[in-house]
Design a protein around this motif. Structure first.
Motif, mmCIF file in Angstrom:
data_model
loop_
_atom_site.group_PDB
_atom_site.id
_atom_site.type_symbol
_atom_site.label_atom_id
_atom_site.label_comp_id
_atom_site.label_asym_id
_atom_site.label_seq_id
_atom_site.Cartn_x
_atom_site.Cartn_y
_atom_site.Cartn_z
ATOM 1 N N SER A 165 1.008 -1.044 -0.112
ATOM 2 C CA SER A 165 -0.160 0.116 0.377
ATOM 3 C C SER A 165 0.772 1.248 -0.048
ATOM 4 C CB SER A 165 -0.876 0.110 1.037
ATOM 5 O OG SER A 165 0.054 0.366 2.605
ATOM 6 N N THR A 166 1.618 1.517 0.053
ATOM 7 C CA THR A 166 2.669 2.582 0.561
ATOM 8 C C THR A 166 3.905 2.486 -0.773
ATOM 9 O OG1 THR A 166 4.356 1.137 1.875
ATOM 10 C CG2 THR A 166 2.607 2.337 3.007
ATOM 11 N N THR A 167 3.956 0.901 -1.389
ATOM 12 C CA THR A 167 4.604 1.552 -2.767
ATOM 13 C C THR A 167 4.466 1.454 -3.590
ATOM 14 O OG1 THR A 167 4.635 -1.021 -2.476
ATOM 15 C CG2 THR A 167 6.917 0.499 -1.232
ATOM 16 N N GLY A 168 3.602 0.217 -3.614
ATOM 17 C CA GLY A 168 2.255 0.337 -5.273
ATOM 18 C C GLY A 168 3.584 -0.594 -6.529
ATOM 19 N N ILE A 169 2.963 0.114 -8.033
ATOM 20 C CA ILE A 169 3.601 0.114 -9.232
ATOM 21 C C ILE A 169 3.462 1.271 -9.869
ATOM 22 C CG2 ILE A 169 2.738 -2.681 -8.904
ATOM 23 C CD1 ILE A 169 0.707 -1.798 -11.257
ATOM 24 N N THR A 170 3.883 1.841 -10.629
ATOM 25 C CA THR A 170 4.487 2.697 -11.537
ATOM 26 C C THR A 170 3.957 2.158 -12.969
ATOM 27 O OG1 THR A 170 6.343 3.068 -11.507
ATOM 28 C CG2 THR A 170 4.709 3.920 -9.870
ATOM 29 N N VAL A 171 3.646 3.514 -14.293
ATOM 30 C CA VAL A 171 4.390 2.529 -15.207
ATOM 31 C C VAL A 171 4.581 4.150 -16.074
ATOM 32 C CG1 VAL A 171 2.999 2.711 -17.230
ATOM 33 C CG2 VAL A 171 1.913 1.613 -15.417
ATOM 34 N N SER A 172 5.782 4.266 -16.692
ATOM 35 C CA SER A 172 6.100 4.987 -17.588
ATOM 36 C C SER A 172 6.277 4.948 -18.818
ATOM 37 C CB SER A 172 7.963 5.249 -16.850
ATOM 38 O OG SER A 172 7.606 5.106 -15.080
ATOM 39 N N PHE A 173 6.504 5.750 -19.711
ATOM 40 C CA PHE A 173 6.802 6.011 -20.494
ATOM 41 C C PHE A 173 7.680 6.574 -21.537
ATOM 42 C CE2 PHE A 173 2.085 5.927 -23.533
ATOM 43 C CZ PHE A 173 2.215 4.868 -22.333
ATOM 44 N N ASP A 174 9.218 6.095 -21.655
ATOM 45 C CA ASP A 174 10.630 6.513 -21.842
ATOM 46 C C ASP A 174 10.473 7.279 -21.215
ATOM 47 O OD1 ASP A 174 10.028 5.895 -24.694
ATOM 48 O OD2 ASP A 174 9.053 7.627 -25.372
ATOM 49 N N GLY A 175 10.724 6.776 -19.627
ATOM 50 C CA GLY A 175 11.391 7.371 -18.249
ATOM 51 C C GLY A 175 10.646 8.599 -17.490
ATOM 52 N N VAL A 176 9.804 8.908 -18.940
ATOM 53 C CA VAL A 176 8.627 9.681 -17.434
ATOM 54 C C VAL A 176 7.169 9.097 -17.266
ATOM 55 C CG1 VAL A 176 7.426 11.752 -17.372
ATOM 56 C CG2 VAL A 176 9.083 11.559 -19.147
ATOM 57 N N GLN A 177 6.833 8.937 -15.854
ATOM 58 C CA GLN A 177 5.920 8.474 -15.287
ATOM 59 C C GLN A 177 4.550 8.672 -15.646
ATOM 60 O OE1 GLN A 177 5.900 7.522 -10.557
ATOM 61 N NE2 GLN A 177 4.304 8.345 -10.135
ATOM 62 N N VAL A 178 3.693 7.858 -15.858
ATOM 63 C CA VAL A 178 2.101 8.431 -16.408
ATOM 64 C C VAL A 178 1.178 8.370 -15.103
ATOM 65 C CG1 VAL A 178 2.850 8.220 -19.180
ATOM 66 C CG2 VAL A 178 1.943 6.773 -17.991
ATOM 67 N N LYS A 179 1.196 6.557 -14.954
ATOM 68 C CA LYS A 179 0.340 6.344 -13.921
ATOM 69 C C LYS A 179 0.874 5.327 -12.703
ATOM 70 C CE LYS A 179 -3.623 5.979 -16.763
ATOM 71 N NZ LYS A 179 -5.071 5.211 -16.963
ATOM 72 N N THR A 180 0.393 5.783 -11.907
ATOM 73 C CA THR A 180 0.562 5.276 -9.887
ATOM 74 C C THR A 180 -0.826 4.353 -9.804
ATOM 75 O OG1 THR A 180 1.714 5.068 -8.518
ATOM 76 C CG2 THR A 180 0.210 7.009 -8.979
ATOM 77 N N PHE A 181 -0.495 3.223 -9.170
ATOM 78 C CA PHE A 181 -1.346 2.635 -8.791
ATOM 79 C C PHE A 181 -0.504 2.122 -6.534
ATOM 80 C CE2 PHE A 181 -3.181 -1.869 -7.438
ATOM 81 C CZ PHE A 181 -4.237 -0.844 -6.656
#
Length: 199
Positions: free
Chosen positions: A124-140
């Motif tokens: 809950s304190t870490t989650g997952i992230t999605v990045s496009f070309d090294g720039v974060q676009v979403k987090t959960f």
């Protein structure tokens, strides 16, 4: 004969509408009775996303588990293992593996892509992230520890590569200084949709 080596690559090839076939792994189980059956179950986890139509497509998309558990690498798979989630069936020998998976290739705006991982739990304190070309676009970040299980598709939704943030420009005259800064829109993951990823 129940423990098998399985490799999930930390770098995968982007294929529109599908996933890298190198990592299509399934577990088959036969039942011998009056009507014999041979069923297959996908042992990997799929993350689905669509590149926003009309946007600039990325050249690299990265999914990262910010927690402790690895999501790619050489593992052993034991279908007889039991636990609270599908992750219990996988073991990373010597702790070797990666906590991120990158999808590379020619992405097309408006097309859907999939990232393949090993089942894992995120905190809950870490989650997952999605990045496009090294720039974060979403987090959960879930409210509590969340298990991403096998044979399931998790929909990350429509993603867009953020516009580059321009360097502030300064216009000067004898009476005032005006600073202009461009705005960057970033969308955030608010939910996940589960779906079957059966073979």
């Amino acid at each position: 004969g129940k423990i098998t080596n399985v490799h999930i690559g930390g770098t995968q090839t982007a294929i529109a509408g599908s996933f890298d076939p190198t990592y299509a792994r399934a577990y088959g189980e036969a039942t011998m009775n009056l009507n014999p059956e041979f069923k297959f179950t996908s042992i990997h986890t799929l993350f689905k996303f669509t590149v926003k139509a009309g946007s600039t497509a990325p050249s690299k998309v990265t999914l990262t588990n910010n927690g402790m558990q690895m999501i790619a690498g050489l593992t052993t798979y034991d279908p007889a293992a039991t636990g609270d989630n599908d992750r219990a069936k996988f073991t990373f020998p010597g702790g070797s593996g990666a906590k991120e998976v990158s999808l590379k290739g020619s992405f097309e705006a408006g097309k859907t892509y999939y990232i393949v991982t090993v089942p894992f739990v995120t905190g809950s304190t870490t989650g997952i992230t999605v990045s496009f070309d090294g720039v974060q676009v979403k987090t959960f970040k879930p409210a509590a520890d969340f298990a991403f299980n096998s044979n399931t598709i998790y929909n990350l939704g429509t993603l867009e590569k953020p516009a580059a943030v321009k360097t502030p420009t300064v216009e000067m005259n004898t009476t005032s200084v005006l600073v202009k800064q461009s705005e960057d829109e970033t969308s955030w993951l608010t939910s996940l949709e589960g779906g079957t990823a059966g073979m």
